[in-house]
Write a protein that holds these residues in place. Structure first.
Motif, PDB file in Angstrom:
ATOM      1  N   ILE A 140       0.937  -1.208   0.024  1.00  0.00           N
ATOM      2  CA  ILE A 140       0.153   0.025  -0.063  1.00  0.00           C
ATOM      3  C   ILE A 140       0.741   1.325  -0.067  1.00  0.00           C
ATOM      4  O   ILE A 140       1.596   1.676   0.982  1.00  0.00           O
ATOM      5  N   ASP A 141       1.069   1.681  -1.082  1.00  0.00           N
ATOM      6  CA  ASP A 141       1.946   3.027  -1.353  1.00  0.00           C
ATOM      7  C   ASP A 141       1.279   4.302  -1.739  1.00  0.00           C
ATOM      8  O   ASP A 141       1.712   5.311  -2.070  1.00  0.00           O
ATOM      9  N   GLY A 142      -0.099   4.008  -2.198  1.00  0.00           N
ATOM     10  CA  GLY A 142      -0.791   5.238  -2.866  1.00  0.00           C
ATOM     11  C   GLY A 142      -0.400   5.457  -4.156  1.00  0.00           C
ATOM     12  O   GLY A 142      -0.904   6.286  -4.716  1.00  0.00           O
ATOM     13  N   LYS A 143       0.385   4.611  -4.812  1.00  0.00           N
ATOM     14  CA  LYS A 143       0.512   4.747  -6.407  1.00  0.00           C
ATOM     15  C   LYS A 143       0.078   3.741  -6.956  1.00  0.00           C
ATOM     16  O   LYS A 143       0.701   2.439  -6.830  1.00  0.00           O
ATOM     17  N   LEU A 144      -0.878   3.828  -7.961  1.00  0.00           N
ATOM     18  CA  LEU A 144      -1.208   2.956  -8.822  1.00  0.00           C
ATOM     19  C   LEU A 144      -0.586   2.363  -9.846  1.00  0.00           C
ATOM     20  O   LEU A 144      -0.400   3.509 -10.847  1.00  0.00           O
ATOM     21  N   VAL A 145       0.054   1.167  -9.893  1.00  0.00           N
ATOM     22  CA  VAL A 145       0.895   0.955 -11.365  1.00  0.00           C
ATOM     23  C   VAL A 145       0.292  -0.237 -11.869  1.00  0.00           C
ATOM     24  O   VAL A 145       0.023  -1.357 -11.162  1.00  0.00           O
ATOM     25  N   ILE A 146       0.098  -0.155 -12.988  1.00  0.00           N
ATOM     26  CA  ILE A 146      -0.622  -1.279 -13.847  1.00  0.00           C
ATOM     27  C   ILE A 146       0.135  -1.616 -15.111  1.00  0.00           C
ATOM     28  O   ILE A 146       0.614  -0.787 -15.769  1.00  0.00           O
ATOM     29  N   LEU A 147       0.389  -2.940 -15.424  1.00  0.00           N
ATOM     30  CA  LEU A 147       0.957  -3.419 -16.304  1.00  0.00           C
ATOM     31  C   LEU A 147      -0.164  -3.894 -17.212  1.00  0.00           C
ATOM     32  O   LEU A 147      -0.548  -5.112 -16.918  1.00  0.00           O
ATOM     33  N   LEU A 148      -0.026  -3.365 -18.654  1.00  0.00           N
ATOM     34  CA  LEU A 148      -0.831  -3.782 -19.568  1.00  0.00           C
ATOM     35  C   LEU A 148      -0.471  -4.831 -20.518  1.00  0.00           C
ATOM     36  O   LEU A 148       0.958  -4.455 -21.083  1.00  0.00           O
ATOM     37  N   ALA A 174      -4.667  -1.550 -30.200  1.00  0.00           N
ATOM     38  CA  ALA A 174      -5.352  -0.470 -30.271  1.00  0.00           C
ATOM     39  C   ALA A 174      -6.049  -0.101 -29.052  1.00  0.00           C
ATOM     40  O   ALA A 174      -6.190   1.011 -28.433  1.00  0.00           O
ATOM     41  N   VAL A 175      -6.653  -1.199 -28.503  1.00  0.00           N
ATOM     42  CA  VAL A 175      -7.499  -1.019 -26.926  1.00  0.00           C
ATOM     43  C   VAL A 175      -6.463  -0.567 -25.917  1.00  0.00           C
ATOM     44  O   VAL A 175      -6.689   0.197 -25.009  1.00  0.00           O
ATOM     45  N   ALA A 176      -5.287  -1.363 -25.971  1.00  0.00           N
ATOM     46  CA  ALA A 176      -4.422  -1.289 -24.688  1.00  0.00           C
ATOM     47  C   ALA A 176      -3.714   0.387 -24.945  1.00  0.00           C
ATOM     48  O   ALA A 176      -3.657   0.807 -23.740  1.00  0.00           O
ATOM     49  N   GLU A 177      -3.677   0.745 -25.891  1.00  0.00           N
ATOM     50  CA  GLU A 177      -3.040   2.285 -25.927  1.00  0.00           C
ATOM     51  C   GLU A 177      -4.240   3.133 -25.442  1.00  0.00           C
ATOM     52  O   GLU A 177      -4.136   4.082 -24.855  1.00  0.00           O
ATOM     53  N   LYS A 178      -5.425   2.900 -25.954  1.00  0.00           N
ATOM     54  CA  LYS A 178      -6.461   3.940 -25.165  1.00  0.00           C
ATOM     55  C   LYS A 178      -6.663   3.867 -23.840  1.00  0.00           C
ATOM     56  O   LYS A 178      -6.842   4.456 -23.181  1.00  0.00           O
TER      57      LYS A 178
END
Length: 344
Positions: A140-148, A174-178
């Motif tokens: 829990i660090d308050g920074k959301l990091v997402i790997l697409l 195309a969807v991932a970029e959006k």
């Protein structure tokens, strides 16, 4: 089973990767000072129906077994059980009717050696990989990091339309970029497992090595894999979400899947049953290597299959920029909705 509850708290030390979530429902105030926390509990206990669950939680990279329960779709741990494995102190003060906690933060953990050799990368990270490198994996660090992950790529086209004119790999990226742009607009740090300019097929070993590098270098909260479906019969419609088998009976993966399904449903999509696929060789493992790899590294991962490209009415959903944007917005909204009630 009926249990009586005063409150639940989302407690997690810096050195822990949690495969489940702990939700705070009844606390009216949380006061934190230094390394201690005081939770005031003015509300009386209440009875709820709880179902025992078994879901993963990792401490210093090692899985530990904790008793947990699913209540109204959420998963709860006992505070004292967490205190024991996370090395913090918890006590109840009768005078103030409050829970008191003291915790000494741990800054980093050591990630096990990569299962793959070093991979080609940009000059920014061209130095040899150090498998003993200590990295910071805040729970829990308050920074959301997402790997697409935009599925497939290059000569691996994935599924396709009946006439083989349209290939899944192109819709995925195309969807991932959006999704990336939409998430970044909300302050989320987004990493891409496959970049738009890549034209070569990404082998399984390469994808796994990239996941390892990202997990080593960033406190990744979620791996979201974007795909589009097809069948041999060319007559199946709907959206479906594939989830790690660890969450087959409840927990973080199932809860995120419900958020995505709700957003897809709001677009008028038929929703197919959530998929939990076990390996034929070892039923204790996920069949899909991407979900399995993420789980082995303590990382929550889900895979979205928005529509079936071999059915014309389904294909039409993604042949326009508006259609692709609708899919991307639904995924983004679902992710943000999930993390509005879950720690990161």
């Amino acid at each position: 089973m009926t249990v009586y509850l005063h409150s639940f708290i989302p407690i997690c030390a810096d050195r822990v990767t949690v495969g489940m979530v702990i939700i705070m429902n009844t606390l009216s105030k949380l006061a934190v000072s230094g390394a201690s926390a005081l939770l005031l509990l003015p509300q009386p206990a209440f009875a709820v129906n709880a179902t025992p669950t078994r879901n993963p939680i990792f401490v210093d990279g090692s899985r530990v077994e904790l008793q947990s329960y699913t209540i109204d779709g959420y998963t709860y741990y006992k505070i004292r059980d967490l205190a024991e494995v996370l090395d913090f102190t918890v006590d109840y003060d009768n005078a103030s009717e409050s829970i008191q906690m003291w915790n000494t933060p741990q800054n980093s953990v050591t990630i096990p050696e990569d299962p793959e050799s070093t991979i080609s990368d940009s000059s920014e990270h061209s130095a040899p990989e150090d498998s003993s490198k200590e990295i910071k994996r805040d729970c829990i660090d308050g920074k959301l990091v997402i790997l697409l992950d935009a599925g497939h790529g290059g000569s691996d086209g994935g599924t396709h339309s009946v006439d083989e004119r349209y290939f899944e790999r192109d819709f995925n990226i195309a969807v991932a970029e959006k999704v990336k742009a939409l998430l970044e607009a909300q302050g989320v740090q987004v990493l891409m497992l496959r970049e738009p300019e890549e034209t070569e097929r990404i082998l399984e070993s390469e994808r796994i090595a990239r996941i390892d590098r990202f997990v080593r270098e960033y406190p990744v909260d979620l791996l979201l894999s974007i795909h589009h479906n097809a069948t041999e019969t060319h007559d199946v419609k709907g959206s479906e979400i594939l989830v790690q088998i660890a969450y087959e009976h409840g927990g973080a993966g199932q809860e995120l899947a419900r958020c995505i399904e709700a957003e897809y449903r709001s677009l008028g999509r038929p929703i197919r049953p959530t998929k939990y696929q076990h390996s034929a060789e070892n039923p204790e493992l996920d069949r899909l290597y991407l979900l399995r790899t993420a789980y082995e590294r303590g990382l929550l991962a889900v895979m979205s299959e928005y529509c079936f490209l071999d059915v014309d009415s389904e294909l039409q959903l993604v042949l326009t920029d508006e259609g692709l944007t609708n899919e991307a917005k639904a995924l983004t909204t679902a992710v943000m909705q999930y993390y509005s009630t879950h720690p990161y």
